[in-house]
Write a protein that holds these residues in place. Structure first.
Motif, PDB file in Angstrom:
ATOM      1  N   PRO A 228       0.846  -1.226   0.176  1.00 14.04           N
ATOM      2  CA  PRO A 228       0.058   0.058  -0.011  1.00 14.04           C
ATOM      3  C   PRO A 228       0.798   1.263  -0.031  1.00 14.04           C
ATOM      4  N   ARG A 229       0.343   2.259  -0.655  1.00 15.12           N
ATOM      5  CA  ARG A 229       0.824   3.605  -0.338  1.00 15.12           C
ATOM      6  C   ARG A 229       0.588   3.965   0.906  1.00 15.12           C
ATOM      7  N   PHE A 230       1.197   5.092   1.551  1.00 19.43           N
ATOM      8  CA  PHE A 230       0.772   5.320   2.981  1.00 19.43           C
ATOM      9  C   PHE A 230       0.899   7.017   3.231  1.00 19.43           C
ATOM     10  N   LEU A 231       0.491   7.224   4.166  1.00 22.43           N
ATOM     11  CA  LEU A 231       0.341   8.856   4.372  1.00 22.43           C
ATOM     12  C   LEU A 231       1.168   8.995   5.627  1.00 22.43           C
ATOM     13  N   GLU A 232       2.297   9.902   5.472  1.00 20.27           N
ATOM     14  CA  GLU A 232       2.947  10.056   6.662  1.00 20.27           C
ATOM     15  C   GLU A 232       2.727  11.332   7.572  1.00 20.27           C
ATOM     16  N   LEU A 233       2.296  11.248   8.729  1.00 20.25           N
ATOM     17  CA  LEU A 233       1.931  12.529   9.434  1.00 20.25           C
ATOM     18  C   LEU A 233       2.457  12.774  10.607  1.00 20.25           C
ATOM     19  N   GLU A 234       2.937  13.976  10.856  1.00 16.04           N
ATOM     20  CA  GLU A 234       3.697  14.507  11.904  1.00 16.04           C
ATOM     21  C   GLU A 234       3.080  15.248  12.743  1.00 16.04           C
ATOM     22  N   GLY A 235       3.099  15.243  14.108  1.00 16.95           N
ATOM     23  CA  GLY A 235       2.409  16.121  14.945  1.00 16.95           C
ATOM     24  C   GLY A 235       2.090  15.399  16.408  1.00 16.95           C
ATOM     25  N   ALA A 236       1.022  16.129  17.083  1.00 18.65           N
ATOM     26  CA  ALA A 236       0.722  15.640  18.293  1.00 18.65           C
ATOM     27  C   ALA A 236      -0.542  14.663  18.220  1.00 18.65           C
ATOM     28  N   ILE A 237      -0.254  13.689  17.566  1.00 23.08           N
ATOM     29  CA  ILE A 237      -1.526  12.795  16.969  1.00 23.08           C
ATOM     30  C   ILE A 237      -1.520  11.297  17.666  1.00 23.08           C
ATOM     31  N   GLU A 238      -2.312  11.086  18.278  1.00 23.27           N
ATOM     32  CA  GLU A 238      -2.604   9.754  18.805  1.00 23.27           C
ATOM     33  C   GLU A 238      -2.989   8.787  17.711  1.00 23.27           C
ATOM     34  N   PRO A 239      -2.285   7.660  17.782  1.00 20.91           N
ATOM     35  CA  PRO A 239      -2.346   6.657  16.795  1.00 20.91           C
ATOM     36  C   PRO A 239      -3.753   6.112  16.511  1.00 20.91           C
TER      37      PRO A 239
ATOM     38  N   PHE B 107      -7.733  17.199   9.000  1.00 21.84           N
ATOM     39  CA  PHE B 107      -7.847  18.567   9.285  1.00 21.84           C
ATOM     40  C   PHE B 107      -9.128  19.336   9.827  1.00 21.84           C
ATOM     41  N   LEU B 108     -10.186  18.465   9.317  1.00 25.90           N
ATOM     42  CA  LEU B 108     -11.504  18.893   9.603  1.00 25.90           C
ATOM     43  C   LEU B 108     -11.717  18.390  11.008  1.00 25.90           C
ATOM     44  N   GLY B 109     -11.134  17.189  11.532  1.00 27.04           N
ATOM     45  CA  GLY B 109     -11.338  16.736  12.870  1.00 27.04           C
ATOM     46  C   GLY B 109     -10.415  17.298  14.004  1.00 27.04           C
ATOM     47  N   GLY B 110      -9.734  18.192  13.442  1.00 30.29           N
ATOM     48  CA  GLY B 110      -8.832  19.101  14.469  1.00 30.29           C
ATOM     49  C   GLY B 110      -7.491  18.369  14.855  1.00 30.29           C
ATOM     50  N   LEU B 111      -7.206  17.297  14.063  1.00 30.14           N
ATOM     51  CA  LEU B 111      -5.868  16.688  14.332  1.00 30.14           C
ATOM     52  C   LEU B 111      -4.584  17.624  14.196  1.00 30.14           C
ATOM     53  N   ASP B 112      -3.686  17.668  14.877  1.00 31.59           N
ATOM     54  CA  ASP B 112      -2.707  18.287  15.060  1.00 31.59           C
ATOM     55  C   ASP B 112      -1.536  18.239  14.007  1.00 31.59           C
ATOM     56  N   VAL B 113      -1.773  18.285  12.930  1.00 33.57           N
ATOM     57  CA  VAL B 113      -0.855  17.865  11.738  1.00 33.57           C
ATOM     58  C   VAL B 113       0.311  18.699  11.256  1.00 33.57           C
ATOM     59  N   ARG B 114       1.233  18.658  11.677  1.00 31.28           N
ATOM     60  CA  ARG B 114       2.244  19.711  11.217  1.00 31.28           C
ATOM     61  C   ARG B 114       3.146  19.388  10.035  1.00 31.28           C
ATOM     62  N   ARG B 115       3.136  18.162   9.392  1.00 29.99           N
ATOM     63  CA  ARG B 115       3.778  17.811   8.463  1.00 29.99           C
ATOM     64  C   ARG B 115       3.110  16.612   7.763  1.00 29.99           C
ATOM     65  N   PHE B 116       2.820  16.664   6.486  1.00 32.20           N
ATOM     66  CA  PHE B 116       2.386  15.302   5.959  1.00 32.20           C
ATOM     67  C   PHE B 116       2.888  14.977   4.759  1.00 32.20           C
ATOM     68  N   GLU B 117       2.890  13.625   4.356  1.00 32.88           N
ATOM     69  CA  GLU B 117       3.295  13.472   2.815  1.00 32.88           C
ATOM     70  C   GLU B 117       2.840  12.093   2.539  1.00 32.88           C
ATOM     71  N   LEU B 118       2.234  11.927   1.235  1.00 32.36           N
ATOM     72  CA  LEU B 118       1.609  10.828   0.674  1.00 32.36           C
ATOM     73  C   LEU B 118       2.966  10.070  -0.012  1.00 32.36           C
ATOM     74  N   ARG B 119       3.277   9.007   0.583  1.00 37.22           N
ATOM     75  CA  ARG B 119       4.546   8.220  -0.117  1.00 37.22           C
ATOM     76  C   ARG B 119       4.178   6.960  -0.697  1.00 37.22           C
ATOM     77  N   GLU B 120       5.222   6.576  -1.623  1.00 34.26           N
ATOM     78  CA  GLU B 120       5.149   5.472  -2.297  1.00 34.26           C
ATOM     79  C   GLU B 120       5.572   4.422  -1.634  1.00 34.26           C
ATOM     80  N   PRO B 121       5.252   3.078  -1.620  1.00 33.63           N
ATOM     81  CA  PRO B 121       6.017   2.275  -0.927  1.00 33.63           C
ATOM     82  C   PRO B 121       7.186   1.668  -1.506  1.00 33.63           C
ATOM     83  N   SER B 122       8.017   1.260  -0.741  1.00 35.00           N
ATOM     84  CA  SER B 122       9.464   0.768  -1.319  1.00 35.00           C
ATOM     85  C   SER B 122       9.435  -0.352  -1.380  1.00 35.00           C
TER      86      SER B 122
END
Length: 325
Positions: free
Chosen positions: A224-235, A282-297
């Motif tokens: 799968p592709r994956f979305l990388e999220l950075e911030g004070a976010i609960e898994p 974003f609409l849910g108010g999660l603290d997303v400080r950085r994001f990136e849609l990445r291809e699988p290796s």
């Protein structure tokens, strides 16, 4: 395209240990094929069978039109995982000597050795003894020694092992050059990045069995592709986003996490899934400080195809099948 190498249902047992099981794949002429898997997956046992250094327990191997690698050994170049050159020889003498074992006249071997050493930036080391060279230099010399007779088929067993990044890059260029000159290359490695950059095709091996055969792109498409999220976010909050099938915590420093959110199998449609997941974050108010849609290796694909423990016990004890060497 004609196959330079064919394995058909090949198995190898050592007593009660099943090193290779029912392995089938082909390598087309003039291509670079990565033979990938963790240590202990059966790669070296397979290479030894291809070369005719040990027999198969069952199955069939064809290489360069022969049923035995020993019959065409002068047309094959082999770099073993365990390196070894005579320490008191000079690089030119060592290369010419190994070439003579494959039928190359000593004089021609010495001429080719000098040219190839110059091409690899080792011209100043021609007259040094092997024991005076660095590990990277010695490995380059051994690679030259394995191909100085201009083989049609080149087998490299963990060729990047122990090399620094600069020498790894140089070795990748050598491998590309071999294929450009018409040779077929099979190299084994457990480092997926080399295969991603070099290979026309890969064969993934786990627990002595083939897990995948195809192009790098085809292998990556299984993950799968994956979305990388950075911030004070609960898994758990990331796991609840639309299209997310799993969440991995990559790092966690003082509650600021880097999360890897998988977006389902395959690449088709996952870009829209990523957009939907990010919009919901974003609409849910999660603290997303950085994001990136990445291809699988290729590494991601390998884990998905083989699991997290691709080197578990391969004993055939109790199967009722008599093991043979």
């Amino acid at each position: 395209m004609a196959a330079a190498l064919t394995l058909d249902g090949v198995s190898k047992r050592y007593g009660e240990f099943q090193a290779v099981k029912d392995l089938s794949f082909e390598v087309e002429k003039g291509t670079i094929c990565g033979f990938l898997g963790p240590n202990g997956a059966g790669k070296t046992s397979t290479i030894r069978m291809i070369l005719g250094l040990q027999g198969v327990s069952s199955g069939r191997i064809g290489i360069l039109g022969s049923d035995d690698g020993r019959k065409v050994r002068d047309r094959i170049g082999f770099l073993p995982e365990e390196r070894g050159l005579y320490k008191k020889m000079t690089p030119v003498d060592a290369i010419a000597f190994f070439g003579s074992l494959k039928g190359l006249p000593i004089g021609e071997g010495r001429r080719r050795a000098k040219d190839m050493l110059d091409a690899q930036g080792l011209g100043a080391s021609k007259r040094k003894k092997m024991k005076e060279l660095s590990k990277g230099m010695a490995q380059k010399v051994q690679l030259i020694a394995s191909v100085v007779h201009r083989p049609e088929f080149v087998i490299l067993d963990e060729p990047f092992s122990g090399l620094d990044p600069v020498n790894q890059q140089g070795l990748e260029a050598v491998i590309r050059g071999l294929a450009t000159d018409g040779a077929t290359v099979l190299f084994s490695t457990h480092v997926m990045q080399h295969a991603e950059r070099l290979c026309d095709k890969v064969v993934l091996l786990a627990r002595g069995q083939k897990a995948f055969e195809g192009t790098v792109s085809e292998a990556r498409a299984t993950a799968p592709r994956f979305l990388e999220l950075e911030g004070a976010i609960e898994p758990s909050a990331a796991a609840g986003l639309p299209g997310v099938t799993g969440v991995e915590v990559v790092s966690d420093f003082g509650g600021v996490r880097v999360l890897r959110a998988s977006l389902g199998a395959g690449v088709h449609g996952t870009r829209m899934q990523g957009h939907d997941a990010l919009k919901a974050a974003f609409l849910g108010g999660l603290d997303v400080r950085r994001f990136e849609l990445r291809e699988p290796s290729l590494h991601d694909a390998f884990i998905g195809l083989t699991g997290d423990n691709p080197d578990i016990d391969q004993s055939v004890k109790g199967t009722g099948t008599e093991a043979t060497r």
